[in-house]
Scaffold this active site. Structure first.
Site, PDB file in Angstrom:
ATOM      1  N   TYR A 142     -19.766  28.465  24.672  1.00  0.00           N
ATOM      2  CA  TYR A 142     -18.614  27.617  24.974  1.00  0.00           C
ATOM      3  C   TYR A 142     -17.894  28.194  26.176  1.00  0.00           C
ATOM      4  O   TYR A 142     -17.660  29.404  26.245  1.00  0.00           O
ATOM      5  CB  TYR A 142     -17.666  27.581  23.766  1.00  0.00           C
ATOM      6  CG  TYR A 142     -16.383  26.815  24.005  1.00  0.00           C
ATOM      7  CD1 TYR A 142     -16.380  25.430  24.148  1.00  0.00           C
ATOM      8  CD2 TYR A 142     -15.151  27.475  24.060  1.00  0.00           C
ATOM      9  CE1 TYR A 142     -15.196  24.727  24.353  1.00  0.00           C
ATOM     10  CE2 TYR A 142     -13.963  26.781  24.258  1.00  0.00           C
ATOM     11  CZ  TYR A 142     -13.992  25.402  24.404  1.00  0.00           C
ATOM     12  OH  TYR A 142     -12.805  24.720  24.604  1.00  0.00           O
ATOM     13  N   ASP A 237     -19.070  34.835  31.679  1.00  0.00           N
ATOM     14  CA  ASP A 237     -17.851  34.321  31.060  1.00  0.00           C
ATOM     15  C   ASP A 237     -17.391  35.350  30.026  1.00  0.00           C
ATOM     16  O   ASP A 237     -17.883  35.389  28.899  1.00  0.00           O
ATOM     17  CB  ASP A 237     -18.101  32.950  30.417  1.00  0.00           C
ATOM     18  CG  ASP A 237     -16.820  32.387  29.787  1.00  0.00           C
ATOM     19  OD1 ASP A 237     -15.780  33.081  29.810  1.00  0.00           O
ATOM     20  OD2 ASP A 237     -16.871  31.248  29.279  1.00  0.00           O
ATOM     21  N   LYS A 265      -7.871  35.376  27.185  1.00  0.00           N
ATOM     22  CA  LYS A 265      -7.543  35.979  25.889  1.00  0.00           C
ATOM     23  C   LYS A 265      -6.829  37.340  26.024  1.00  0.00           C
ATOM     24  O   LYS A 265      -5.617  37.354  26.206  1.00  0.00           O
ATOM     25  CB  LYS A 265      -8.789  36.015  25.016  1.00  0.00           C
ATOM     26  CG  LYS A 265      -9.249  34.550  24.748  1.00  0.00           C
ATOM     27  CD  LYS A 265     -10.325  34.368  23.714  1.00  0.00           C
ATOM     28  CE  LYS A 265     -10.480  32.900  23.354  1.00  0.00           C
ATOM     29  NZ  LYS A 265     -11.685  32.240  23.829  1.00  0.00           N
TER      30      LYS A 265
HETATM   31  C1  LIG Z   1     -11.879  30.857  24.544  1.00  0.00           C
HETATM   32  C2  LIG Z   1     -12.965  30.746  25.546  1.00  0.00           C
HETATM   33  C3  LIG Z   1     -12.864  29.903  26.666  1.00  0.00           C
HETATM   34  C4  LIG Z   1     -11.741  28.932  26.847  1.00  0.00           C
HETATM   35  O1  LIG Z   1     -10.495  29.549  26.977  1.00  0.00           O
HETATM   36  P1  LIG Z   1      -9.169  28.690  26.681  1.00  0.00           P
HETATM   37  O2  LIG Z   1      -8.076  29.626  27.047  1.00  0.00           O
HETATM   38  O3  LIG Z   1      -9.208  28.317  25.236  1.00  0.00           O
HETATM   39  O4  LIG Z   1      -9.222  27.491  27.569  1.00  0.00           O
HETATM   40  C5  LIG Z   1     -13.872  29.952  27.618  1.00  0.00           C
HETATM   41  N1  LIG Z   1     -14.915  30.769  27.476  1.00  0.00           N
HETATM   42  C6  LIG Z   1     -15.057  31.581  26.410  1.00  0.00           C
HETATM   43  C7  LIG Z   1     -16.236  32.478  26.308  1.00  0.00           C
HETATM   44  C8  LIG Z   1     -14.093  31.586  25.394  1.00  0.00           C
HETATM   45  O5  LIG Z   1     -14.262  32.352  24.325  1.00  0.00           O
END
Ligand SMILES: *Cc1c(COP(=O)(O)O)cnc(C)c1O
Length: 428
Positions: A142, A237, A265
């Site tokens: 994701y 990512d 995060k």
């Molecule tokens: C949480 C997450 C996102 C999206 O971040 P948001 O702040 O919720 O938009 C993208 N990539 C990864 C790997 C994630 O865990």
């Protein structure tokens, strides 16, 4: 009716599904979501006054524990100086310097307000830099909810993906190839057949959005060598794994230097902040220097920067990751031992402050593997733990998180509770 239930009813009248992000609605486990009233250290309290040991940690950010006094003080002090200016600040320079120091592959970066923005911008940048349109992502990963990334695999290999959400035109996903995670052969074949059309590969280096799945060494090496050979940009990512699995993220553990990295995060310390960065020659393509447009009214918000800077300071203190890792391992080992005693199919693994557990006997290596996770078992476990005061993410397809505020007592408590719940699951 208790307050959680009453608030959920009220919420559903004015907010679709009662929540501002879908997984919070408990859709896959059933029941009423707990409305959180406050959080401190390793625990959260709901609106009915129930206390929970928390392994959601706000889905990752709360690595130093909830409402850490130093982080709260930093935010309070920043707030007194003004909430937002829409002009550059010293704090932005300091946090960028800090991230560049900690993430060796990142020479320059730009701050944004969510992980979605970070990945969306990194992909636009990779396309602008290479002058190519196609991108590769992996099944089960994701990367936020921008249109071209809300894509699921087609029916066969080497087919372009289909939208995984209503409202995303097929045209928008025409350029997104979806390949199986950890499949070196599929990746090699794809690059052999259309390598010259590929702008970038985006990957969760340790996947955390299909529960937790680790990339193999061969996969990681293939990602780096194939992108390099074909002039494609490799995007790690690390929105979830950055500063979570290790101080230098998954790339430090893999010994890989991606071209671009997205973060989020942890770097916001609980405030809305994320970033993307990497090679200076690629970053130079961004406006105002280059032709790739990217902007944000609240980007580099002073409160978020203050929370992030303080969090990055705390996680660099001696022994931080050693303790965090030890707690995670303690919990994973204990859970496995408890399940084994009852002959309950179960496995678990953790890296740094991130972990996954599965109601199956082996560890998963792909999204297909993850389909064998026994979701009925997960539901029973989830509700059994929640009723007894331990909160995990409300889905068997999410990773779990440890914080530095979790003590050996919290772990022992959790393991005692898990043994009770496992017994209940086995005896019925
Ligand atoms: C949480 C997450 C996102 C999206 O971040 P948001 O702040 O919720 O938009 C993208 N990539 C990864 C790997 C994630 O865990």
């Amino acid at each position: 009716m208790d307050r959680n239930e009453a608030l959920f009813q009220a919420a559903k009248k004015v907010i679709p599904g009662g929540v501002n992000s879908p997984v919070r609605a408990f859709g896959s486990v059933g029941g009423v979501p707990r409305f959180i009233h406050k959080a401190k250290d390793a625990c959260v309290w709901d609106e009915d006054g129930n206390q929970y040991i928390d392994y959601v940690c706000s889905w990752g950010p709360a690595i130093v524990g909830h409402a850490h006094p130093e982080v709260v003080d930093a935010v309070r002090e920043a707030a007194l100086g003004g909430l937002s200016f829409g002009a550059p600040t010293e704090g932005e320079v300091r946090i960028a310097e800090e991230i560049v120091k900690l993430m060796p592959s990142v020479e320059q970066l730009r701050l944004v307000s969510s992980g979605t923005e970070a990945t969306m911008s990194a992909i636009r940048l990779a396309r602008g830099y290479t002058g190519r349109d196609n991108i590769i992502k992996f099944e089960g990963c994701y990367h936020g909810h921008s249109d071209s990334l809300l894509v699921k695999a087609g029916s066969g290999l080497l087919t372009f993906g289909h939208p995984s959400s209503a409202g995303v035109p097929e045209d928008f996903t025409r350029h997104t190839l979806v390949l199986p995670y950890n499949d070196v052969a599929a990746l090699t074949q794809t690059f052999a057949e259309q390598g010259d059309s590929i702008a970038c590969v985006i990957v969760e280096p340790i996947a955390g959005n299909m529960n937790m799945v680790q990339a193999s060494t061969e996969f990681v090496r293939a990602l780096r060598s194939l992108t390099e050979a074909h002039g494609a940009v490799l995007i790690y990512d690390e929105v979830m794994t950055g500063f979570r699995v290790a101080l230098g993220g998954a790339q430090a553990l893999h010994g890989v230097t991606p071209d671009l990295t997205t973060m989020g995060k942890v770097i916001g310390g609980g405030m809305p902040m994320a970033a993307f960065g990497g090679r200076a020659d690629i970053m130079a393509c961004i406006s105002p220097l280059g032709g790739v447009y990217q902007a944000g009214t609240l980007s580099g918000n002073p409160l978020a920067v203050a929370a992030g800077l303080k969090t990055l300071e705390i996680i660099q203190r001696p022994g931080f990751y050693e303790t965090l890792t030890a707690r995670t391992q303690e919990l994973c080992k204990g859970l496995k031992a408890a399940a084994e005693e009852l002959e309950l199919p179960f496995s678990a693994q953790g890296v740094g402050g991130m972990f996954g557990f599965y109601f199956m006997n082996d560890l998963p290596h792909s999204f297909v593997d993850m389909q064998r996770n026994n979701t009925e078992h997960f539901k029973l476990f989830f509700h059994g733990m929640l009723r007894r005061g331990v909160a995990f993410a409300p889905s068997g397809f999410e990773a779990s998180f440890m914080s530095a505020a979790h003590t050996s007592e919290h772990i022992a408590d959790t393991l005692g509770t898990a043994a009770d719940v496992f017994t209940e699951m086995v005896r019925g």
